[in-house]
Design a protein around this motif. Structure first.
Motif, mmCIF file in Angstrom:
data_model
loop_
_atom_site.group_PDB
_atom_site.id
_atom_site.type_symbol
_atom_site.label_atom_id
_atom_site.label_comp_id
_atom_site.label_asym_id
_atom_site.label_seq_id
_atom_site.Cartn_x
_atom_site.Cartn_y
_atom_site.Cartn_z
ATOM 1 N N PHE A 11 60.981 -127.292 120.534
ATOM 2 C CA PHE A 11 59.552 -127.365 120.238
ATOM 3 C C PHE A 11 58.869 -128.488 121.011
ATOM 4 N N GLY A 12 59.496 -129.659 121.062
ATOM 5 C CA GLY A 12 58.879 -130.795 121.720
ATOM 6 C C GLY A 12 58.689 -130.624 123.212
ATOM 7 N N HIS A 13 59.387 -129.662 123.815
ATOM 8 C CA HIS A 13 59.263 -129.405 125.251
ATOM 9 C C HIS A 13 58.311 -128.251 125.549
ATOM 10 N N ILE A 14 58.169 -127.332 124.604
ATOM 11 C CA ILE A 14 57.345 -126.147 124.843
ATOM 12 C C ILE A 14 55.939 -126.287 124.268
ATOM 13 N N LEU A 15 55.808 -126.833 123.065
ATOM 14 C CA LEU A 15 54.489 -126.900 122.429
ATOM 15 C C LEU A 15 53.451 -127.648 123.272
ATOM 16 N N ALA A 37 67.015 -117.188 125.015
ATOM 17 C CA ALA A 37 66.741 -116.042 124.146
ATOM 18 C C ALA A 37 66.801 -116.430 122.682
ATOM 19 N N GLU A 38 67.693 -117.359 122.336
ATOM 20 C CA GLU A 38 67.859 -117.740 120.942
ATOM 21 C C GLU A 38 66.661 -118.490 120.387
ATOM 22 N N PHE A 39 65.786 -118.956 121.269
ATOM 23 C CA PHE A 39 64.607 -119.692 120.804
ATOM 24 C C PHE A 39 63.381 -118.804 120.693
ATOM 25 N N ARG A 40 63.497 -117.557 121.116
ATOM 26 C CA ARG A 40 62.344 -116.648 121.130
ATOM 27 C C ARG A 40 61.720 -116.487 119.737
ATOM 28 N N ALA A 41 62.558 -116.220 118.736
ATOM 29 C CA ALA A 41 62.030 -115.983 117.389
ATOM 30 C C ALA A 41 61.367 -117.226 116.813
ATOM 31 N N ALA A 42 61.965 -118.388 117.066
ATOM 32 C CA ALA A 42 61.441 -119.624 116.485
ATOM 33 C C ALA A 42 60.098 -120.009 117.071
ATOM 34 N N VAL A 43 59.930 -119.817 118.378
ATOM 35 C CA VAL A 43 58.725 -120.295 119.045
ATOM 36 C C VAL A 43 57.671 -119.212 119.227
ATOM 37 N N PRO A 273 56.244 -127.153 104.705
ATOM 38 C CA PRO A 273 57.154 -126.625 105.729
ATOM 39 C C PRO A 273 56.598 -126.883 107.121
ATOM 40 N N PHE A 274 57.198 -126.260 108.118
ATOM 41 C CA PHE A 274 56.760 -126.406 109.505
ATOM 42 C C PHE A 274 55.352 -125.828 109.639
ATOM 43 N N ILE A 275 54.382 -126.690 109.829
ATOM 44 C CA ILE A 275 52.977 -126.311 109.917
ATOM 45 C C ILE A 275 52.388 -126.998 111.145
ATOM 46 N N PRO A 276 51.486 -126.342 111.873
ATOM 47 C CA PRO A 276 50.878 -126.983 113.037
ATOM 48 C C PRO A 276 50.328 -128.365 112.698
#
Length: 377
Positions: A11-15, A37-43, A273-276
């Protein structure tokens, strides 16, 4: 034009790249993201829906473990040479072939890669495509960038490639956070950073505090160092000051399959939870964090002072720059958090510095301007 972003799957590299992606989409460009590929769903829900995901490579736990195996080093307390092996060695070895295949099929006209990403520059060299480096925070120390480049350059020769210098460096860091001794080797384009927000915000159902007139502290350790015991210690230290607390659980408790049990609210503590981050900052008077650059920069866009307790990675560097700006206090342990929070709330100089930086950030060019410049040279 087709713009391909290449980034470490975290997240810290893509957001921090998302504002540039959104600006490119809004300008009518086709946009892709090259990552694991494993990060696709999360991000996925954090990205503009138009962004195409090009799956290649493995997750950080895999390539970091491989780097640790090769070097025998502690990857959670890495030296510059270990960082070089993590990002310029192991990750590149485990991602290069798939990345080249995916990018060749997608055929980008332009590539943007974040500073820890050695994949994008290699793909650019293979395709003969120009590329730009898109910063995710203050410039990395030369001792780190040199090690990443040194490790990565060894992977070019077997592929009969030569490293290609970036056309420019896109800098999202306000001048107060930037290393005053930084000597960039490529032209610099400044861009206005923004706190993490989603294309469509989620509803934040947060019950009111019993004493709503008290200041509210946002406690967030980010998405990597969100250890439950560390979070609990930080929350308890802040709550002891009498302030209301909103605490984020990070990404580890984001999914129903997570093993951890979420802590429960108390009189002056609310867990979310994880919120913007952008939505949470609306409710905060100060921020207590670990020193992730997304948290620091996002807080400063709102003019919020900080107390930072670095946990690892680049957080000590980021925290030092934030403290040097006058907008933050750095602490080394939970007992130091309470007096630091009290000092930030009592001495308005920290808020004054944070608000001054926020005003400077507001004057920086928006992402749309930068996208227009690099797509119409």
């Amino acid at each position: 034009m087709k713009l391909l972003f290449s980034a470490t799957p975290a997240f810290g590299h893509i957001l921090p790249l998302v504002p540039l992606m959104q600006a490119a989409v809004s300008a009518g460009h086709t946009v892709g993201l090259l990552s694991s590929a494993e990060f696709r769903a999360a991000v996925g829900e954090e990205l503009p829906p138009e962004v195409e995901f090009l799956a290649a490579g493995v997750m950080p736990d895999v390539f970091s473990a491989e780097a640790g195996r090769r070097t025998g080093a502690d990857v959670f307390r890495p030296t510059p040479s270990t960082i070089g092996e993590i990002f310029g060695g192991a990750r590149l070895d485990l991602a290069a072939e798939d990345s080249i295949t995916q990018a060749t099929q997608w055929a980008p006209d332009l590539i943007l890669a974040e500073p820890f990403d050695a994949v994008g520059p290699l793909v650019a060299a293979h395709l003969g495509t120009p590329w730009h480096q898109a910063g995710i925070g203050p410039s990395l120390p030369a001792v780190i960038t040199d090690e990443i480049e040194r490790a990565a350059s060894a992977r070019y020769e077997p592929l009969h490639l030569h490293p290609v210098t970036a056309s420019s460096y896109i800098d999202p860091s306000p001048r107060q956070l930037q290393d005053p001794h930084w000597s960039p080797l490529t032209p610099v384009r400044t861009v206005r950073p923004q706190a993490h927000r989603r294309p469509k915000d989620i509803t934040l159902d947060l019950p009111d505090f019993d004493e709503r007139d008290k200041p509210t502290a946002l406690v967030t350790l980010g998405t990597i160092f969100s250890d439950p015991d560390t979070l609990s210690a930080a929350v308890a230290a802040v709550a002891d000051t009498g302030a209301n607390v909103i605490a984020t659980l990070g990404s580890s408790l984001r999914h129903p399959t997570a093993n951890q049990t979420a802590p429960t609210d108390s009189t002056n503590v609310r867990y979310v939870p994880f919120i913007p981050l952008d939505q949470l900052l609306e409710k905060a008077d100060l921020v207590v964090g670990a020193g992730g650059i997304g948290t620091i920069t996002g807080s400063l866009t709102r003019g919020l002072p900080m107390v930072l307790w670095p946990q690892g990675a680049d957080q000590p560097i980021n925290a030092a720059r934030a403290a040097a700006s006058g907008a933050s206090i750095t602490v080394d342990s939970p007992p130091e958090i309470s007096p630091a929070v009290t000092a930030v709330l009592t001495h308005h100089t920290y808020r004054h510095h944070a608000q001054h930086i926020a005003a400077d950030i507001a004057e920086l060019p928006p992402a749309a301007t930068v996208i227009a410049e690099i797509t119409n040279p």
